[in-house]
Motif scaffolding. Structure first.
Motif, PDB file in Angstrom:
ATOM      1  N   ASN A  56     -67.342  20.843 -39.445  1.00 13.58           N
ATOM      2  CA  ASN A  56     -68.234  20.362 -38.386  1.00 13.58           C
ATOM      3  C   ASN A  56     -68.966  19.130 -38.877  1.00 13.58           C
ATOM      4  OD1 ASN A  56     -71.223  21.311 -39.246  1.00 13.58           O
ATOM      5  ND2 ASN A  56     -69.736  22.881 -39.880  1.00 13.58           N
ATOM      6  N   SER A  57     -69.773  18.564 -38.027  1.00 11.28           N
ATOM      7  CA  SER A  57     -70.477  17.317 -38.329  1.00 11.28           C
ATOM      8  C   SER A  57     -71.715  17.514 -39.195  1.00 11.28           C
ATOM      9  CB  SER A  57     -70.876  16.631 -37.025  1.00 11.28           C
ATOM     10  OG  SER A  57     -71.837  17.434 -36.329  1.00 11.28           O
ATOM     11  N   GLY A  58     -72.063  18.759 -39.513  1.00 11.59           N
ATOM     12  CA  GLY A  58     -73.303  19.030 -40.238  1.00 11.59           C
ATOM     13  C   GLY A  58     -74.469  19.307 -39.309  1.00 11.59           C
ATOM     14  N   THR A  59     -74.175  19.401 -38.022  1.00 12.23           N
ATOM     15  CA  THR A  59     -75.202  19.662 -37.015  1.00 12.23           C
ATOM     16  C   THR A  59     -74.925  20.996 -36.341  1.00 12.23           C
ATOM     17  OG1 THR A  59     -75.503  17.299 -36.595  1.00 12.23           O
ATOM     18  CG2 THR A  59     -76.278  18.820 -34.903  1.00 12.23           C
ATOM     19  N   ASP A  60     -75.932  21.843 -36.265  1.00 13.18           N
ATOM     20  CA  ASP A  60     -75.839  23.105 -35.536  1.00 13.18           C
ATOM     21  C   ASP A  60     -76.330  22.900 -34.113  1.00 13.18           C
ATOM     22  OD1 ASP A  60     -74.897  24.437 -37.712  1.00 13.18           O
ATOM     23  OD2 ASP A  60     -76.681  25.665 -38.040  1.00 13.18           O
ATOM     24  N   LEU A  61     -75.664  23.537 -33.174  1.00 14.83           N
ATOM     25  CA  LEU A  61     -76.128  23.570 -31.792  1.00 14.83           C
ATOM     26  C   LEU A  61     -76.795  24.925 -31.569  1.00 14.83           C
ATOM     27  CD1 LEU A  61     -76.033  21.877 -29.153  1.00 14.83           C
ATOM     28  CD2 LEU A  61     -74.000  23.196 -28.530  1.00 14.83           C
ATOM     29  N   LYS A  62     -78.068  24.892 -31.197  1.00 15.41           N
ATOM     30  CA  LYS A  62     -78.810  26.116 -30.923  1.00 15.41           C
ATOM     31  C   LYS A  62     -79.071  26.168 -29.425  1.00 15.41           C
ATOM     32  CE  LYS A  62     -81.384  29.672 -32.513  1.00 15.41           C
ATOM     33  NZ  LYS A  62     -81.010  30.628 -33.549  1.00 15.41           N
ATOM     34  N   VAL A  63     -78.585  27.219 -28.787  1.00 17.87           N
ATOM     35  CA  VAL A  63     -78.775  27.374 -27.346  1.00 17.87           C
ATOM     36  C   VAL A  63     -79.679  28.577 -27.109  1.00 17.87           C
ATOM     37  CG1 VAL A  63     -77.659  27.580 -25.105  1.00 17.87           C
ATOM     38  CG2 VAL A  63     -76.466  26.450 -26.985  1.00 17.87           C
ATOM     39  N   TYR A  64     -80.748  28.359 -26.358  1.00 14.57           N
ATOM     40  CA  TYR A  64     -81.713  29.411 -26.052  1.00 14.57           C
ATOM     41  C   TYR A  64     -81.545  29.870 -24.612  1.00 14.57           C
ATOM     42  CZ  TYR A  64     -84.125  27.726 -30.253  1.00 14.57           C
ATOM     43  OH  TYR A  64     -84.437  27.350 -31.527  1.00 14.57           O
ATOM     44  N   SER A  65     -81.685  31.169 -24.394  1.00 14.42           N
ATOM     45  CA  SER A  65     -81.689  31.716 -23.045  1.00 14.42           C
ATOM     46  C   SER A  65     -83.037  32.359 -22.780  1.00 14.42           C
ATOM     47  CB  SER A  65     -80.581  32.765 -22.883  1.00 14.42           C
ATOM     48  OG  SER A  65     -80.657  33.372 -21.601  1.00 14.42           O
ATOM     49  N   VAL A  66     -83.718  31.882 -21.744  1.00 14.98           N
ATOM     50  CA  VAL A  66     -84.997  32.458 -21.319  1.00 14.98           C
ATOM     51  C   VAL A  66     -84.754  33.128 -19.978  1.00 14.98           C
ATOM     52  CG1 VAL A  66     -87.445  32.040 -20.890  1.00 14.98           C
ATOM     53  CG2 VAL A  66     -86.201  30.584 -22.511  1.00 14.98           C
ATOM     54  N   ALA A  67     -84.320  34.389 -20.025  1.00 17.61           N
ATOM     55  CA  ALA A  67     -84.059  35.180 -18.821  1.00 17.61           C
ATOM     56  C   ALA A  67     -83.194  34.435 -17.815  1.00 17.61           C
ATOM     57  CB  ALA A  67     -85.377  35.618 -18.189  1.00 17.61           C
ATOM     58  N   GLY A  68     -82.108  33.831 -18.303  1.00 17.86           N
ATOM     59  CA  GLY A  68     -81.161  33.189 -17.405  1.00 17.86           C
ATOM     60  C   GLY A  68     -81.173  31.682 -17.422  1.00 17.86           C
ATOM     61  N   GLU A  69     -82.212  31.047 -17.937  1.00 19.40           N
ATOM     62  CA  GLU A  69     -82.254  29.597 -18.062  1.00 19.40           C
ATOM     63  C   GLU A  69     -81.830  29.218 -19.478  1.00 19.40           C
ATOM     64  OE1 GLU A  69     -85.708  28.384 -14.841  1.00 19.40           O
ATOM     65  OE2 GLU A  69     -86.091  28.146 -16.970  1.00 19.40           O
ATOM     66  N   LEU A  70     -80.868  28.303 -19.588  1.00 12.19           N
ATOM     67  CA  LEU A  70     -80.297  27.935 -20.877  1.00 12.19           C
ATOM     68  C   LEU A  70     -80.743  26.536 -21.289  1.00 12.19           C
ATOM     69  CD1 LEU A  70     -76.634  29.205 -20.375  1.00 12.19           C
ATOM     70  CD2 LEU A  70     -78.636  30.476 -21.166  1.00 12.19           C
ATOM     71  N   TYR A  71     -81.074  26.388 -22.576  1.00 15.00           N
ATOM     72  CA  TYR A  71     -81.513  25.106 -23.129  1.00 15.00           C
ATOM     73  C   TYR A  71     -80.761  24.876 -24.435  1.00 15.00           C
ATOM     74  CZ  TYR A  71     -85.444  25.996 -19.987  1.00 15.00           C
ATOM     75  OH  TYR A  71     -86.217  26.283 -18.889  1.00 15.00           O
ATOM     76  N   ALA A  72     -80.159  23.703 -24.588  1.00  8.10           N
ATOM     77  CA  ALA A  72     -79.415  23.368 -25.796  1.00  8.10           C
ATOM     78  C   ALA A  72     -80.229  22.428 -26.676  1.00  8.10           C
ATOM     79  CB  ALA A  72     -78.083  22.722 -25.434  1.00  8.10           C
ATOM     80  N   THR A  73     -80.247  22.704 -27.976  1.00  5.36           N
ATOM     81  CA  THR A  73     -80.900  21.834 -28.946  1.00  5.36           C
ATOM     82  C   THR A  73     -79.964  21.647 -30.130  1.00  5.36           C
ATOM     83  OG1 THR A  73     -81.961  23.639 -30.188  1.00  5.36           O
ATOM     84  CG2 THR A  73     -83.147  22.782 -28.280  1.00  5.36           C
ATOM     85  N   GLU A  74     -80.167  20.588 -30.885  1.00  6.65           N
ATOM     86  CA  GLU A  74     -79.383  20.399 -32.098  1.00  6.65           C
ATOM     87  C   GLU A  74     -80.311  20.223 -33.280  1.00  6.65           C
ATOM     88  OE1 GLU A  74     -76.925  16.939 -31.682  1.00  6.65           O
ATOM     89  OE2 GLU A  74     -78.571  15.524 -32.030  1.00  6.65           O
ATOM     90  N   ARG A  75     -79.822  20.652 -34.451  1.00  5.51           N
ATOM     91  CA  ARG A  75     -80.609  20.546 -35.674  1.00  5.51           C
ATOM     92  C   ARG A  75     -79.674  20.544 -36.867  1.00  5.51           C
ATOM     93  NH1 ARG A  75     -83.448  26.543 -35.566  1.00  5.51           N
ATOM     94  NH2 ARG A  75     -81.582  27.771 -35.963  1.00  5.51           N
ATOM     95  N   CYS A  76     -80.218  20.249 -38.030  1.00  2.14           N
ATOM     96  CA  CYS A  76     -79.425  20.167 -39.255  1.00  2.14           C
ATOM     97  C   CYS A  76     -78.917  21.551 -39.645  1.00  2.14           C
ATOM     98  CB  CYS A  76     -80.269  19.571 -40.375  1.00  2.14           C
ATOM     99  SG  CYS A  76     -79.411  19.423 -41.958  1.00  2.14           S
ATOM    100  N   SER A  77     -77.655  21.623 -40.048  1.00  2.00           N
ATOM    101  CA  SER A  77     -77.087  22.881 -40.510  1.00  2.00           C
ATOM    102  C   SER A  77     -77.689  23.265 -41.855  1.00  2.00           C
ATOM    103  CB  SER A  77     -75.568  22.751 -40.659  1.00  2.00           C
ATOM    104  OG  SER A  77     -75.041  23.855 -41.377  1.00  2.00           O
TER     105      SER A  77
END
Length: 373
Positions: free
Chosen positions: A178-199
């Protein structure tokens, strides 16, 4: 409402869930806090049917809080998340089996009590990522390049050996390029938000943690995780490998970092789940797979924020939606919203969440621990 939060010692200074507790109290709800790691608990009296509307857990894997949550579920109290869902993801070996069994993209997973046992894995599958099956917060995650780089054997009766106080099951998975970046996806009771951060495996790779657009494929995978495990508040670590997205971790009640208005949104979700139980919005993966669900940048409508002393809920503002009312920090109309960081002022409008349509999850079989869900 009356809620009980179980907060482990590791999180006693953490913004999540402490700011959520403050927000709920500001909305005039009663919130009791139990510290499982540093409190004497008269458990037979503290956990009684009807004592609270819901119990919420923020704990480390293997911490005592999960037992208390299961005790609350056993007398019919609602729990956030469902205790069966938490058990399913806290054990990473179990989570890998469940996820792969449902066709989710999880690497081949090996389990062993001692790291030297992984030397039997074909060398072609190295490098391996080795971590504790009950790990959390990136603890003790190691990248092992070749079989000869595996940790030295440990004594079976030693503190870190099988049966010792520091021992436990380990898992190993082939490293996903991978590129060295993790994708973190959060679910808040059905709403999804994607963030990226260093692995954590590439600490030298400089990545600014930020919210990023959520693709339909990643949204589908994240929603399906919620449906498979029965989670409502959760986070998923995903790597974008050469063959597509790969799931590398699942967390119940994560930090929700970079989620806009995280405190207000999570607080509203906790109240909603306490009142109504699981509504199964994550199970609407069928709509996402068919391509009929909304994509990032579209909305199905604002989520309600309960307001103390009012029979009708008031809406949470949705980024980019004009006229949405701000959640009241005091429970009074016209009060200013409490920012996710606790600071005053405004921030630039973030990208809207990927919102799951309201499709009910298939009824789960009853379990002996109940859960009020």
């Amino acid at each position: 409402m009356r809620l009980c939060f179980l907060v482990e010692e590791q999180y006693r200074h953490d913004g999540m869930p402490l700011e959520v507790i403050h927000q709920l109290r500001a909305w005039d709800h009663q919130v009791d806090v139990v510290w499982p790691g540093r409190s004497l608990i008269r458990i037979s009296e503290a956990i009684q049917a009807g004592s609270h509307d819901a119990w919420v857990l923020k704990t480390v894997s293997g911490g005592p809080g999960l037992t208390l949550l299961e005790a609350a579920a056993s007398v019919g109290l609602t729990t956030v998340n469902d205790v069966r869902a938490i058990r399913g993801v806290r054990d990473k070996a179990l989570a890998a089996v469940i996820a792969r069994g449902k066709g989710l993209p999880v690497p081949v997973t090996y389990a062993a009590a001692r790291p030297e046992e992984f030397a039997e894995i074909p060398e072609a599958e190295f490098p391996l990522v080795v971590k504790p099956a009950d790990g959390s917060s990136g603890r003790a995650v190691r990248l092992v390049a070749t079989p000869d780089r595996l940790p030295a054997p440990v004594e079976p009766g030693g503190p870190d050996g099988p049966g010792g106080p520091g021992g436990g099951l380990l898992i190993a998975q082939p490293y996903v390029p991978n590129s060295g970046t993790d994708l973190k996806v959060y679910s808040v009771a059905g709403e999804l938000y994607a963030t990226e951060r260093c692995s954590p495996l590439h600490p030298a790779h400089a990545v600014r943690e930020r919210q990023v657009p959520l693709t339909p494929e990643v949204a589908r995978i994240t929603a399906e995780i919620g449906a498979v495990f029965g989670l409502d508040l959760y986070g998923v670590d995903i790597l974008l490998g050469p063959d597509g997205p790969v799931i590398v971790d699942i967390n119940d009640f994560p930090s929700f970092r970079q989620v806009p208005d995280a405190v207000a949104r999570v607080s509203a979700a906790v109240l909603d789940l306490a009142r109504h139980g699981t509504r199964g919005r994550a199970a609407s993966v069928r709509e996402v797979v068919r391509g009929t669900g909304p994509v990032s940048g579209q909305e199905t409508g604002p989520a309600p924020v309960p307001t103390a002393g009012q029979p009708e809920a008031r809406p949470v503002p949705v980024s980019g939606q004009p006229g949405a009312a701000a959640p009241a920090a005091t429970g009074q109309p016209g009060a200013a919203a409490l920012p996710a960081t606790g600071r005053t002022g405004t921030t630039a409008a973030p990208a809207p969440p990927f919102t799951m349509p309201s499709v009910l999850r298939p009824t789960r079989p009853a379990a002996s621990i109940g859960g009020g869900r």
